[in-house]
Scaffold this active site. Structure first.
Site, short mmCIF file in Angstrom:
data_model
loop_
_atom_site.label_atom_id
_atom_site.label_comp_id
_atom_site.label_asym_id
_atom_site.label_seq_id
_atom_site.Cartn_x
_atom_site.Cartn_y
_atom_site.Cartn_z
N LYS A 425 47.48 -2.98 17.27
CA LYS A 425 47.90 -3.58 15.96
C LYS A 425 47.51 -3.23 14.47
O LYS A 425 47.90 -3.15 13.71
CB LYS A 425 48.46 -4.92 15.58
CG LYS A 425 49.64 -4.87 17.57
CD LYS A 425 50.30 -6.39 17.38
CE LYS A 425 50.92 -6.75 18.63
NZ LYS A 425 50.08 -6.48 19.60
N GLU A 558 57.00 -6.26 14.17
CA GLU A 558 57.15 -5.20 15.77
C GLU A 558 57.40 -4.28 15.30
O GLU A 558 58.52 -3.74 14.71
CB GLU A 558 58.09 -6.26 16.90
CG GLU A 558 57.86 -5.70 17.96
CD GLU A 558 58.32 -6.91 19.01
OE1 GLU A 558 57.79 -6.89 19.69
OE2 GLU A 558 59.39 -7.17 18.46
#
Length: 625
Positions: A425, A558
């Site tokens: 991420k 997200e």
């Protein structure tokens, strides 16, 4: 009543079925050894005892007791009283033949050595008759069981398909035929080797390759499919499971090669298909010898030691004889659990368990002064994406400045290496958590260039079964009867197991020179929708009928897919073809320092503007400003 139960238990413990069977075999052998001699003579003299000359009959009777004792000893030495006869094979037949031959040769030597009258054909007849009786006595269990299963057992039968017609498949079919589970019967087998198609294994026809699984399941009304291919690569297992899931059958798998090697292919050893089987690649393992040499006799500090990664790091490090292992975590409950586990499994481990935060400079100074760690594995972090979107200042305080404090302490107290646990991420981050970990990677590069300590980062994707992982969340929803919630039908993620992640971290620590970002080739990404469907099916439910899947929309921060490298980063190979090194991206150090000072003021001043400040440090940040 209680006394009777205790007596019964004592009796059963002392006289279990195996002991009773051995006594039966002993008595049976005594009888058949004697009568084998009698029958051998009867076969010579028209099958009549009265036709046997007295001189031969008296010789046999006189030798009977000695022959019985000697042959019983030989049978015992050939382990024919200790074998598990429901698993008997050619080896046991060989031992029966050896015992019979030794008894026959001994008879021959005694009769002729002491000039005892006997006819020459007695010995081959004795051998054949004794061998037949010993064979029948020991293999009759399997014969009777097979007849009963096929002709007299009237209970419901579960039809089973075995995938794999090799050695493992042969053992599985044999075990199913002789196991206590009379209600199970193998109806067909499948193998990709076309040379086996149309042949039989243990009387079961090999009906085709994996492409026939769905068709055969319908034709034979199959209830359960057993995958008996322990040496096949994970990619192949994934494809086979995909075929199996097109049926309504339960699916089980033989865990590994060691069952095949040891012959322990028992029904109880079979396990249900797990999510790990669907990753489509073999698990990655680091060189344990290399890691052992690296961590042995060193003081090692693990931060976030109570978490999923930190606790597994602690286990694997503890197994490699460190001089001292220091565990640090802010959450005392999980820290207590791993402490108890390590104390139980490694009683000689020099273990120190400390509660504290990596954000606390004074606490870190005390720990480094007191224990002087050589190696630091930094797993402590806030990792939950949506929560960190709601509390971005806390993400920066803990992840960024906690890492900075740890880097400073490692430099100040002369630690050998510091290994940061990063995430995919951090690549082109769309959320604060990912951006904070990207800043941590930059801190690793920054301190590596100005310190004698080697700093390294390890970047990987989602970890199966970790705290906050989608897997336990889906399991909980399925257990509650659904629905299973998926954010978006197209969302994909990379996955790896916790031991794999830790293997990579330890590998990085062992081979790093400093400044690297280690990246794992994690195979093909997994579509979360497919993952949810597979988990529902593997739990014995039907998607849409038993348990619904509901789409809830992407959560704050997200994105649909994760990346392991940024465009600017190249890849360098290591000796492990599945582990690569991303080349560090150069950045302006003074600009970075200024950005960190600004970020510190905003985070600890509880001010707005944290995302804008992040963007100034991490140009690839794509989250909301």
């Amino acid at each position: 009543m209680n006394k009777k139960i205790n007596v019964d238990r004592f009796f059963l413990n002392k006289w279990d079925s195996s002991r009773i069977f051995r006594i039966f075999l002993l008595l049976y052998d005594v009888v058949v050894i004697y009568f084998s001699s009698i029958l051998a003579m009867m076969a010579r003299f028209n099958a009549s005892i009265s036709g046997i000359p007295d001189v031969y009959y008296d010789a046999i009777k006189g030798m009977a007791i000695y022959n019985i004792l000697f042959t019983i000893i030989v049978i015992y030495l050939c382990r024919l009283y200790n074998s598990i006869w429901r698993f008997a094979s050619l080896k046991e037949i060989f031992y029966i033949a050896v015992a019979t031959l030794i008894s026959t040769v001994a008879n021959f030597m005694v009769y002729f050595g002491f000039s005892i009258p006997i006819f020459r054909s007695y010995f081959p007849l004795y051998f054949l008759i004794l061998f037949s009786f010993l064979f029948i006595g020991r293999f009759s269990y399997r014969f009777v069981r097979t007849i009963y299963r096929k002709n007299f057992f009237n209970g419901p039968k579960k039809n089973i398909m075995v995938v794999g017609a090799g050695d493992a498949g042969n053992l599985v079919i044999r075990e199913l035929e002789i196991s206590n589970q009379l209600e199970s019967q193998v109806v067909c087998a499948v193998d990709d080797d076309k040379r086996k198609h149309g042949t039989y294994i243990q009387g079961i026809k090999v009906c085709g390759g994996r492409e026939k699984i769905v068709e055969l399941a319908k034709r034979y009304n199959v209830d359960e499919i057993i995958i008996a291919m322990p040496s096949v690569q994970k990619k192949e297992i994934k494809d086979i499971v995909n075929h199996c899931q097109e049926t309504d059958c339960k699916v089980k798998i033989l865990p590994g090669m060691y069952q095949l090697v040891s012959g322990e292919v028992e029904i109880s050893k079979l396990r249900n298909i797990q999510i790990e089987d669907l990753l489509g690649r073999d698990p990655i393992k680091a060189n344990s010898k290399e890691i052992g040499v690296y961590v042995a006799e060193k003081t090692i500090l693990v931060t976030g030691a109570g978490g999923s990664i930190g606790s597994e790091l602690s286990r694997q490090i503890a197994a490699n004889y460190p001089r001292q292992l220091v565990l640090l975590d802010i959450y005392e409950n999980s820290l207590y659990d791993i402490e108890r586990e390590l104390e139980k499994n490694f009683p000689n481990l020099n273990l120190v368990t400390l509660v504290g935060s990596v954000r606390n400079r004074s606490r870190l100074s005390y720990i480094f002064e007191e224990y002087k760690p050589d190696l630091i594995f930094h797993a402590a972090a806030h990792k939950h994406v949506p929560l960190m979107e709601d509390s971005p200042n806390e993400a920066i305080k803990n992840n960024v400045f906690g890492t900075m404090e740890l880097c400073r302490a490692a430099d100040k107290y002369g630690a050998e290496k510091l290994v940061l646990i990063s995430t995919d991420k951090a690549v082109n981050p769309t959320n604060v958590m990912g951006a904070s970990k990207r800043i941590c990677e930059m801190l690793i590069q920054y301190y590596n260039e100005k310190s004698n300590t080697n700093y390294v980062a390890v970047r990987f994707g989602n970890v199966l079964g970790s705290n906050g992982s989608v897997i336990p969340y889906f399991k909980k929803q399925i257990a509650e009867g659904g629905p299973v919630t998926v954010t978006h039908p197209d969302i994909i993620r990379y996955f790896m197991t916790i031991p794999e992640a830790v293997s990579l971290v330890l590998k990085a620590g062992a081979s790093a020179d400093g400044g690297e970002i280690f990246v794992l080739d994690m195979g093909e990404p997994v579509k979360i929708l497919d993952l949810a469907k597979n988990m529902i099916k593997l739990s014995g439910h039907e998607v849409g009928t038993d348990i619904e899947i509901v789409f809830t929309g992407l959560r704050p921060g997200e994105k649909l897919y994760e990346e392991l490298l940024m465009d600017e980063e190249g890849l360098e190979r290591t000796e492990n073809e599945l582990i690569h090194i991303g080349k560090p991206i150069q950045f302006d150090k003074k600009h970075f320092e200024a950005g960190l000072r600004k970020l510190y003021r905003i985070a600890y001043g509880e001010k707005d503007g944290i995302r804008k400040a992040i963007k100034e440090i991490v140009p690839t940040y794509r989250g909301k400003i």
